[in-house]
Design a protein around this motif. Structure first.
Motif, short mmCIF file in Angstrom:
data_model
loop_
_atom_site.label_atom_id
_atom_site.label_comp_id
_atom_site.label_asym_id
_atom_site.label_seq_id
_atom_site.Cartn_x
_atom_site.Cartn_y
_atom_site.Cartn_z
N ILE A 249 0.84 -1.20 0.00
CA ILE A 249 0.00 0.00 0.00
C ILE A 249 0.87 1.24 0.00
CG2 ILE A 249 -1.82 1.27 1.21
CD1 ILE A 249 -2.62 -1.30 2.57
N ALA A 250 0.53 2.22 -0.86
CA ALA A 250 1.16 3.54 -0.84
C ALA A 250 0.17 4.54 -0.28
CB ALA A 250 1.59 3.95 -2.24
N HIS A 251 0.54 5.20 0.80
CA HIS A 251 -0.26 6.31 1.32
C HIS A 251 0.39 7.60 0.84
CE1 HIS A 251 -3.21 4.53 4.16
NE2 HIS A 251 -2.42 3.49 3.98
N VAL A 252 -0.39 8.45 0.19
CA VAL A 252 0.14 9.62 -0.50
C VAL A 252 -0.44 10.89 0.11
CG1 VAL A 252 0.50 10.72 -2.74
CG2 VAL A 252 0.18 8.23 -2.61
N CYS A 253 0.44 11.82 0.51
CA CYS A 253 0.01 13.13 1.00
C CYS A 253 0.85 14.20 0.31
CB CYS A 253 0.13 13.23 2.52
SG CYS A 253 1.76 12.81 3.17
N THR A 254 0.36 15.43 0.29
CA THR A 254 1.01 16.48 -0.49
C THR A 254 2.40 16.83 0.04
OG1 THR A 254 -1.19 17.40 -0.92
CG2 THR A 254 0.71 18.77 -1.48
N VAL B 41 -3.37 2.23 -3.65
CA VAL B 41 -2.90 3.60 -3.44
C VAL B 41 -3.98 4.33 -2.66
CG1 VAL B 41 -2.49 5.84 -4.54
CG2 VAL B 41 -1.31 3.81 -5.38
N HIS B 42 -3.59 4.87 -1.52
CA HIS B 42 -4.54 5.53 -0.61
C HIS B 42 -4.07 6.97 -0.43
CE1 HIS B 42 -7.19 4.97 3.20
NE2 HIS B 42 -7.24 6.22 2.78
N THR B 43 -4.85 7.93 -0.96
CA THR B 43 -4.43 9.33 -0.96
C THR B 43 -5.05 10.10 0.20
OG1 THR B 43 -6.22 9.99 -2.46
CG2 THR B 43 -4.12 9.34 -3.46
N HIS B 44 -4.34 11.16 0.58
CA HIS B 44 -4.77 12.04 1.68
C HIS B 44 -4.51 13.49 1.25
CE1 HIS B 44 -4.71 8.58 4.57
NE2 HIS B 44 -3.74 8.17 3.75
N THR B 45 -5.19 14.42 1.89
CA THR B 45 -5.10 15.86 1.63
C THR B 45 -5.62 16.19 0.22
OG1 THR B 45 -2.79 15.87 0.85
CG2 THR B 45 -3.16 16.12 3.22
N ALA B 46 -6.05 17.45 0.06
CA ALA B 46 -6.79 17.82 -1.14
C ALA B 46 -5.96 17.70 -2.42
CB ALA B 46 -7.31 19.25 -0.99
N LYS B 47 -4.76 18.27 -2.43
CA LYS B 47 -3.97 18.29 -3.67
C LYS B 47 -3.50 16.89 -4.05
CE LYS B 47 -1.95 20.53 -7.00
NZ LYS B 47 -1.01 21.61 -6.67
N ALA B 48 -2.87 16.19 -3.12
CA ALA B 48 -2.43 14.82 -3.41
C ALA B 48 -3.62 13.93 -3.72
CB ALA B 48 -1.64 14.27 -2.23
N GLY B 49 -4.78 14.27 -3.16
CA GLY B 49 -5.96 13.48 -3.42
C GLY B 49 -6.38 13.50 -4.87
N VAL B 50 -6.20 14.64 -5.53
CA VAL B 50 -6.56 14.74 -6.95
C VAL B 50 -5.47 14.16 -7.84
CG1 VAL B 50 -7.13 16.32 -8.84
CG2 VAL B 50 -8.05 16.73 -6.55
N ILE B 51 -4.23 14.69 -7.73
CA ILE B 51 -3.18 14.24 -8.64
C ILE B 51 -2.76 12.80 -8.35
CG2 ILE B 51 -2.37 16.59 -9.01
CD1 ILE B 51 -0.04 16.06 -7.17
N GLY B 52 -2.84 12.38 -7.07
CA GLY B 52 -2.48 11.01 -6.71
C GLY B 52 -3.46 10.00 -7.28
N ARG B 53 -4.74 10.33 -7.24
CA ARG B 53 -5.74 9.41 -7.78
C ARG B 53 -5.64 9.31 -9.30
NH1 ARG B 53 -11.18 11.34 -4.78
NH2 ARG B 53 -9.96 13.22 -4.38
N ILE B 54 -5.42 10.44 -9.96
CA ILE B 54 -5.27 10.41 -11.42
C ILE B 54 -4.05 9.57 -11.81
CG2 ILE B 54 -4.77 11.80 -13.46
CD1 ILE B 54 -6.43 14.04 -12.17
N ALA B 55 -2.94 9.78 -11.09
CA ALA B 55 -1.72 9.01 -11.37
C ALA B 55 -1.94 7.52 -11.14
CB ALA B 55 -0.58 9.52 -10.49
N ILE C 56 -14.01 15.69 -9.65
CA ILE C 56 -13.12 15.07 -10.66
C ILE C 56 -12.30 13.96 -10.01
CG2 ILE C 56 -11.09 15.47 -12.10
CD1 ILE C 56 -12.23 18.30 -12.62
N GLY C 57 -11.73 14.25 -8.84
CA GLY C 57 -10.94 13.24 -8.15
C GLY C 57 -11.73 11.98 -7.84
N ALA C 58 -13.02 12.16 -7.52
CA ALA C 58 -13.86 11.01 -7.17
C ALA C 58 -14.04 10.05 -8.33
CB ALA C 58 -15.23 11.49 -6.68
N ARG C 59 -13.87 10.53 -9.55
CA ARG C 59 -14.01 9.67 -10.72
C ARG C 59 -12.83 8.71 -10.88
NH1 ARG C 59 -17.81 11.26 -14.52
NH2 ARG C 59 -18.86 13.23 -14.09
N PHE C 60 -11.72 9.03 -10.21
CA PHE C 60 -10.49 8.25 -10.39
C PHE C 60 -10.15 7.41 -9.16
CE2 PHE C 60 -10.21 11.78 -13.34
CZ PHE C 60 -9.77 11.16 -14.51
N CYS C 61 -11.16 6.91 -8.47
CA CYS C 61 -10.91 6.02 -7.34
C CYS C 61 -12.05 5.02 -7.22
CB CYS C 61 -10.74 6.80 -6.04
SG CYS C 61 -12.19 7.71 -5.50
#
Length: 596
Positions: free
Chosen positions: A4-9, A85-99, A135-140
């Motif tokens: 698991i990768a936890h991603v924050c900005t 991949v588990h994202t946190h915080t607003a910015k990483a939440g969008v770009i992390g999910r798309i990635a 938009i981020g919600a579409r990629f998870c």
């Protein structure tokens, strides 16, 4: 082992994630922590076994830099071959999910630590952040929320996707050790450093100097106490941020320099928490504020604004005092009351500690995360995303439409007749509409023909069901004619012909984690529990049957249930519990655990 990768900005968030992720690692997961190097403090992770990866990410919206971050994250995710991949915080939440989506990571989850859009923002900022979250919600594959109030908002942003209540917690054993380690000499040195007399009471505030933390409200309240000659305690403001100079200037202009001190970034705050008599937080909104959890774990009462996230922790009059946003006068009264009453502080502090012990520990959160990952694991035959689940869902929806739409037309004369009789016998309105939890707990309005009157007692409260249920209403229920309008719910996609029955919204917080799985399918007009006793069986047995259906759903089982439903209606079986006009209310059989 699940990787698991936890991603924050930024690495600033390591402080709020490290303890939880270390417990997750010890639970058997291979856990990696990904962030930019901004704010990196090796002390936050040096005692853990977490694998660290640093990828440049900007906190502000910068399209070109953000695109580069997406490409770098995508490369990392493909190289490491993460299962989740588990994202946190607003910015990483969008770009992390798309990635992660473009890297074809099997499971992608995002946790909201407090939504970036909220009341009080400028309309432009509100629309922008809401759009980005949509938009981020579409990629998870799923979302989770640290606070309960944001669950409904996330369900609106991501219709058809599971939304979990994750909660938040602290490592209680670790904090207890840190509290007990603070010596009298350390406290004496702190008082000397800040020029505090031995008998001076201390209010601690730990919050970044930024608009959402609303330090201005706190300073207005302290200014009010000072002008009234009632300010007799020192407030320590720990933190840094873009508004630091502005806050210092305001302290000076209000003449509060003898009573309010800026002490900079303090990490950890353990010795200051022991020094403090109480802790304050005046944010406009929060996820679940860690500083408040840590204060409560240290047995400290809290004065705070009645804000999203904070009010899930602080119970007014029990673990602290809450004041409305925008009311410095009431905040001043709360501060005066708590800081001036030692017995009250001791009592509320002890209760605050008990609340953290039972509801807000990292262990509880890790248990929820383990269940979340298992439910989303496409390799698990019992998971939401088990092989063939999407195909079965599409087939079930098409079957619902193929049956419900013609049935609605064929039964329309019967429905019109029943509607006329309801109008004649019971008056208007003809239909009963009530909010019920649908797929993944998302609210919808269930439709039924009315079977009860609206008779009330002298205080305006509705009378018990037994007194409001008429003989005509009983007949409709026996023949299940009251359920016919739910064909409209089926056509609209809010319900299915077969599935767990939609119960009350208030039950969501009473389910065990296993019982909550009944919401992993659309609710049905009839279900496995209905043909195995309907209202005549216990709640626990009913929920067991519902979850059994979720695990075994197939077109053969649906056909069997529909056939048995016809027999049950003809035989009029299981309409009510023994000794009840309808069915007794579910009150839960354990302390609150989770809802999804």
């Amino acid at each position: 082992m699940t990787k698991i990768a936890h991603v924050c900005t930024s690495a600033i968030s390591h402080k709020i994630l490290a303890d939880k992720l270390e417990l997750l690692r010890r639970a058997g997961y291979d856990v990696h922590l990904v962030s930019s190097k901004d704010g990196y403090d090796p002390r936050m992770t040096e005692a853990t076994g977490l694998a660290l990866h640093f990828v440049p990410m900007e906190r502000q919206i910068r399209p070109l830099a953000d695109l580069k971050s997406v490409l770098r994250l995508r490369r990392l995710f493909r190289e490491q071959r993460y299962d989740v991949v588990h994202t946190h915080t607003a910015k990483a939440g969008v770009i992390g999910r798309i990635a992660a989506w473009t890297a074809r990571v099997p499971t992608i989850v995002h946790t909201s630590h407090g939504l970036p859009f909220y009341e009080g923002q400028s309309p432009r900022a509100y629309r922008l952040y809401r759009t980005l979250e949509r938009i981020g919600a579409r990629f998870c594959h799923a979302l989770s929320s640290q606070n309960r109030e944001d669950v409904a908002k996330l369900q609106e942003l991501a219709p058809g996707k599971p939304v979990y209540w994750e909660g938040n917690g602290v490592d209680l054993d670790k904090l207890t050790e840190e509290r007990d380690r603070v010596s009298a000499q350390t406290l004496s040195l702190l008082r000397t450093a800040y020029g505090l007399p031995a008998d001076r009471r201390v209010l601690l505030v730990g919050a970044r100097f930024e608009p959402v933390k609303n330090h201005a409200l706190l300073l207005d309240a302290l200014d009010r106490l000072n002008r009234l000659g009632k300010l007799d305690f020192t407030t320590l403001l720990a933190g840094t941020g873009p508004l630091e100079q502005e806050i210092q200037s305001r302290i000076t202009s209000l003449g509060l320099t003898d009573w309010v001190l800026l002490i900079g970034h303090q990490s950890p705050l353990h010795d200051h928490l022991v020094l403090a008599d109480a802790v304050a937080l005046t944010s406009d909104k929060e996820g679940i504020p860690r500083i408040v959890m840590e204060a409560m774990a240290f047995g400290k009462p809290v004065v705070a604004t009645d804000a999203l996230g904070t009010r899930e922790l602080v119970s007014h009059g029990r673990t602290g005092l809450l004041a409305p946003l925008g009311r410095p006068d009431l905040l001043a009264e709360a501060l005066e009351r708590l800081m001036g009453d030692e017995d009250l502080r001791v009592r509320m502090g002890a209760e605050a500690r008990r609340v953290v012990e039972t509801q807000f520990t990292e262990r509880i959160v890790v248990e929820r995360l383990s269940r979340l990952y298992a439910e989303l694991d496409p390799r698990d035959p019992a998971s939401l995303r088990r092989p063939g689940s999407r195909r079965r869902a599409i087939a079930k929806r098409l079957t619902d439409l193929a049956i419900a739409a013609p049935a609605l037309l064929l039964l329309s004369p019967t429905m019109l007749l029943v509607a006329a009789l309801v109008r004649w016998k019971l008056g208007g309105p003809v239909l009963f509409r009530q909010e019920r939890p649908g797929l993944y707990g998302r609210p919808f309005k269930v439709l039924k023909f009315r079977t009860m009157t609206d008779r009330r007692d002298e205080n305006g409260a509705l009378l018990p069901d037994a007194e409001r249920l008429t003989s005509f209403g009983k007949l409709l229920r026996k023949l299940s004619l009251d359920e016919l309008p739910q064909l409209l719910n089926v056509v609209k996609g809010e319900m299915s012909l077969v599935g767990p029955r939609p119960l009350l919204m208030e039950y969501l917080s009473l389910y065990t984690s296993e019982q909550a799985r009944r919401h992993h399918l659309r609710p049905g007009i009839t279900g496995w529990a209905q043909v195995n006793g309907r209202n005549a069986v216990s709640w626990e047995e009913k929920f067991r049957l519902d979850v059994d259906y979720v695990d075994k759903q197939s077109w053969r089982l649906d056909f069997k249930i529909l056939s048995l439903t016809v027999l049950k209606v003809v035989r009029r079986e299981g309409i009510a519990q023994e000794g009840q006009a309808t069915v007794s209310k579910f009150t839960g059989n354990r302390e609150m655990e989770m809802t999804s």
